[in-house]
Design a protein around this motif. Sequence first.
Motif, PDB file in Angstrom:
ATOM      1  N   ALA A 198       0.829  -1.216   0.000  1.00 47.65           N
ATOM      2  CA  ALA A 198       0.000   0.000   0.000  1.00 47.65           C
ATOM      3  C   ALA A 198       0.861   1.264   0.000  1.00 47.65           C
ATOM      4  CB  ALA A 198      -0.940  -0.005   1.210  1.00 47.65           C
ATOM      5  N   GLN A 200       2.431   4.455  -1.684  1.00 48.91           N
ATOM      6  CA  GLN A 200       2.018   5.320  -2.788  1.00 48.91           C
ATOM      7  C   GLN A 200       3.051   6.405  -3.089  1.00 48.91           C
ATOM      8  OE1 GLN A 200      -1.962   6.725  -1.986  1.00 48.91           O
ATOM      9  NE2 GLN A 200      -2.709   4.678  -1.506  1.00 48.91           N
ATOM     10  N   ASN A 201       4.306   6.081  -2.919  1.00 46.74           N
ATOM     11  CA  ASN A 201       5.371   7.041  -3.220  1.00 46.74           C
ATOM     12  C   ASN A 201       5.685   7.035  -4.715  1.00 46.74           C
ATOM     13  OD1 ASN A 201       6.492   4.484  -3.348  1.00 46.74           O
ATOM     14  ND2 ASN A 201       8.392   5.041  -2.329  1.00 46.74           N
ATOM     15  N   LYS A 202       6.660   7.821  -5.109  1.00 45.28           N
ATOM     16  CA  LYS A 202       7.147   7.827  -6.490  1.00 45.28           C
ATOM     17  C   LYS A 202       8.669   7.920  -6.470  1.00 45.28           C
ATOM     18  CE  LYS A 202       3.406   7.714  -9.051  1.00 45.28           C
ATOM     19  NZ  LYS A 202       3.161   6.625 -10.026  1.00 45.28           N
ATOM     20  N   SER A 238       5.985   3.538  -7.717  1.00 49.31           N
ATOM     21  CA  SER A 238       5.942   3.355  -6.269  1.00 49.31           C
ATOM     22  C   SER A 238       6.715   2.093  -5.906  1.00 49.31           C
ATOM     23  CB  SER A 238       4.495   3.229  -5.788  1.00 49.31           C
ATOM     24  OG  SER A 238       3.932   2.016  -6.275  1.00 49.31           O
ATOM     25  N   THR A 240       5.508  -0.294  -4.229  1.00 53.46           N
ATOM     26  CA  THR A 240       4.564  -1.388  -4.482  1.00 53.46           C
ATOM     27  C   THR A 240       4.592  -1.810  -5.946  1.00 53.46           C
ATOM     28  OG1 THR A 240       3.105  -0.654  -2.688  1.00 53.46           O
ATOM     29  CG2 THR A 240       2.134  -2.056  -4.398  1.00 53.46           C
ATOM     30  N   ASP A 241       4.521  -0.831  -6.846  1.00 55.12           N
ATOM     31  CA  ASP A 241       4.535  -1.152  -8.282  1.00 55.12           C
ATOM     32  C   ASP A 241       5.865  -1.757  -8.714  1.00 55.12           C
ATOM     33  OD1 ASP A 241       1.957  -0.300  -8.648  1.00 55.12           O
ATOM     34  OD2 ASP A 241       2.512   1.727  -9.270  1.00 55.12           O
ATOM     35  N   SER A 283       9.563   9.444  -1.450  1.00 57.30           N
ATOM     36  CA  SER A 283       9.645   9.690  -2.897  1.00 57.30           C
ATOM     37  C   SER A 283      10.971  10.341  -3.245  1.00 57.30           C
ATOM     38  CB  SER A 283       8.504  10.614  -3.346  1.00 57.30           C
ATOM     39  OG  SER A 283       7.248   9.980  -3.232  1.00 57.30           O
TER      40      SER A 283
END
Length: 319
Positions: A198, A200-202, A238, A240-241, A283
């Motif tokens: 979960a 949600q950074n970049k 992110s 997660t991704d 991020s």
Amino acid sequence: MSEKILVTGATGFVGSALVERLLSCQEKQVVALVRQKEVSFPTEVLVSVVSEKGEFAELSFDDVKSIVHCAARVHIMNDRSVNPLADFREVNVKFTLDLARRAAEAGVKRFVFLSSIKVNGEETSPGFPFQADDIPAPVDPYGCSKMEAEQGLRRISEELGIEVVIIRPVLVYGPGVKANFRSMMNWLDKGFPLPFGAIQNKRSLVSLDNLVDLIITCLDHPGAANQIFMVSDGEDVSTTDLLIKMGNALGKPARLIPIPSMFINVGAVLSGRRDLARRLNGSLQVDIQKTRKLLDWSPIESLDEGLVKVAKDFRSGSN
């Protein structure tokens, strides 16, 4: 006659890949500056040795057109040095500037310096990437030493006329990558459930092939002279991704548990691993528009393509 390109740190992660790529360029001859005589290189590579104290009095710059300076004392997690900044300065500042001054006095045209995004800082707000011409704001001794080297190189350029090109990479990954990146691949390969579903950074990353391609572009491109460039794959993800993409590349779907970032941060602080939490949850983005525009350069491979190469290398068990 082929032009000579001197590469420091030629046995390192980036340097060795750069040497391999340069050897495929018929019009270029590689000179590798190393610390150990017994290092093995292809017969086409000329080898010069620098002493453990960073002395290179016998180094010849004859016919050397450009230098790519990859050698550095790298950032170390949990550094136990009594004076980390002094240790970083000895290699990352003093050696760099001594080499550049000697090269400039010998008539070398261009000095390409592999710096670090840590010159800009440690973290960005999502959607507000670091720019190449931002005011530097390093936080740790490593970042400070890279900033001081950049400043010294610009002074030498103004004084002696050598063209300086500064590249600030983000996290570099590719075949042979170590540290946290490889640890994540191990976790995914073993099927461990990970509490990172979960986030949600970049974050910006750069594949080894993309970085090497930009370095080679900067050797000759007239628009690169006396400029600072950011480099990335041009695709921010992110954590997660990234883990999902890594799992896909490995053929092992990531088993991610959606734990809120807040709880991960608390756990990291309590366990004394605040830096790791920042890398996982924070991020860090860079804007490569200047690089694209001035050099007419674009990444030669996507993040997914780069991860497939890492996964193939991981599967081969070569490291």
